[in-house]
Write an enzyme that holds these catalytic residues in place. Structure first.
Site, short mmCIF file in Angstrom:
data_model
loop_
_atom_site.label_atom_id
_atom_site.label_comp_id
_atom_site.label_asym_id
_atom_site.label_seq_id
_atom_site.Cartn_x
_atom_site.Cartn_y
_atom_site.Cartn_z
N HIS A 125 9.24 -3.26 -0.35
CA HIS A 125 8.72 -2.84 0.95
C HIS A 125 7.23 -2.48 0.89
O HIS A 125 6.76 -1.90 -0.08
CB HIS A 125 9.51 -1.64 1.47
CG HIS A 125 9.46 -0.43 0.58
ND1 HIS A 125 8.44 0.49 0.60
CD2 HIS A 125 10.31 -0.01 -0.38
CE1 HIS A 125 8.67 1.44 -0.29
NE2 HIS A 125 9.80 1.16 -0.91
N ASP A 126 6.52 -2.88 1.93
CA ASP A 126 5.11 -2.53 2.14
C ASP A 126 4.18 -3.11 1.09
O ASP A 126 3.01 -2.70 1.00
CB ASP A 126 4.93 -0.99 2.19
CG ASP A 126 5.83 -0.34 3.22
OD1 ASP A 126 5.68 -0.66 4.42
OD2 ASP A 126 6.71 0.46 2.84
N GLY A 143 7.34 -0.78 -4.21
CA GLY A 143 6.80 -0.54 -2.89
C GLY A 143 5.31 -0.27 -2.91
O GLY A 143 4.79 0.35 -3.83
#
Length: 266
Positions: A125-126, A143
């Site tokens: 994520h991200d 992340g």
């Protein structure tokens, strides 16, 4: 049926709200969710899952059992609409996973163009992955990781959350990277340490011998034992201010970051 009409295998499950470009092909047993956009020429082989608020760029080829757009592996995620944006002409091999972003992390995971993601590699994520990146088998980035253009991540390596991997750098197989990697650098080990410049990669990418020699000289100055690190960086800028690649390394080191820089062994 015109050439531009998507070709969907009868066993595939494609939500009627999904947006499909021209010449899209969707193979057996694949699943495409309602918020998905597949741009022109995307090819999903069998057993591919594309879910979430996900966009897959032109002419990207996704191999069996890849899962794109799954929810982030983050305890704070409560099902909010966050995005995964994948660029054009990527090769995404078997069992690759890429997750959407988190609200706290900006809400978006982004992958560039012309990348190769080998079997089992993972984009969390991200994260932000640049162009022409190669992630070898089972390489994994955590992340909020930022991976620059033309980076090679070796098989089984793991990159800690928030780490930056500078462009044209090389991460060795099975390395555990907990600190930022300078552009054009080469790191390996557990935990990863800086072992010099990515000379093989620079030669393959057409960097001239004179430029590589200047970069090696600047590298030795940066990590020499004399003086403080900041003094050495000042000296490098004074001596090589006309070479953008060397200026880039110094600026990269001096940028604000959540992680320290990977350094050579003393």
């Amino acid at each position: 049926m015109s050439e531009a009409t998507p070709v969907i295998h009868p066993t595939a499950i494609v939500d009627s709200a999904a947006r499909l470009g021209r010449n899209v092909r969707i193979g057996p047993w694949s699943i495409v969710g309602p918020q998905v956009t597949l741009k022109d020429g995307v090819h999903l082989q069998s057993h591919v899952v594309v879910d979430g608020l996900t966009e897959v760029g032109e002419d990207t080829h996704v191999h069996p059992f890849a899962v794109l757009g799954g929810a982030p592996q983050h305890l704070a995620h409560k099902g909010e609409d966050t995005r995964l944006i994948i660029g054009a002409r990527n090769q995404i091999r078997e069992h690759v996973t890429m997750h959407t972003g988190t609200v706290s992390g900006g809400g978006e995971t982004r992958v560039g163009n012309d990348c190769l993601f080998m079997v089992g590699s993972h984009v969390a994520h991200d994260a932000e992955v640049g162009n022409n990146v190669v992630m070898a088998n089972n390489a994994s980035i955590g992340g909020h990781v930022h991976v620059g253009d033309f980076v090679f991540l070796g098989g089984l390596c793991g990159v800690h959350q928030y780490v930056r991997i500078g462009r044209y750098s090389f991460v060795g197989g099975a390395a555990m990277v907990t600190k930022d990697v300078i552009p054009y650098g080469s790191v390996w080990g557990n935990h990863a340490r800086l072992e010099g410049l990515n000379l093989v990669g620079l030669k393959r990418r057409g960097f001239s011998r004179d430029l590589i020699n200047s970069m090696r000289t600047a590298y030795r100055m940066m990590f020499a034992p004399e003086g403080t690190f900041q003094e050495r960086l000042d000296d490098v800028l004074e001596n090589f201010s006309d070479i953008p690649q060397i200026v880039e390394i110094v600026q990269y080191i001096r940028e604000d970051s959540n992680r320290p820089i990977c350094l050579p062994d003393a």
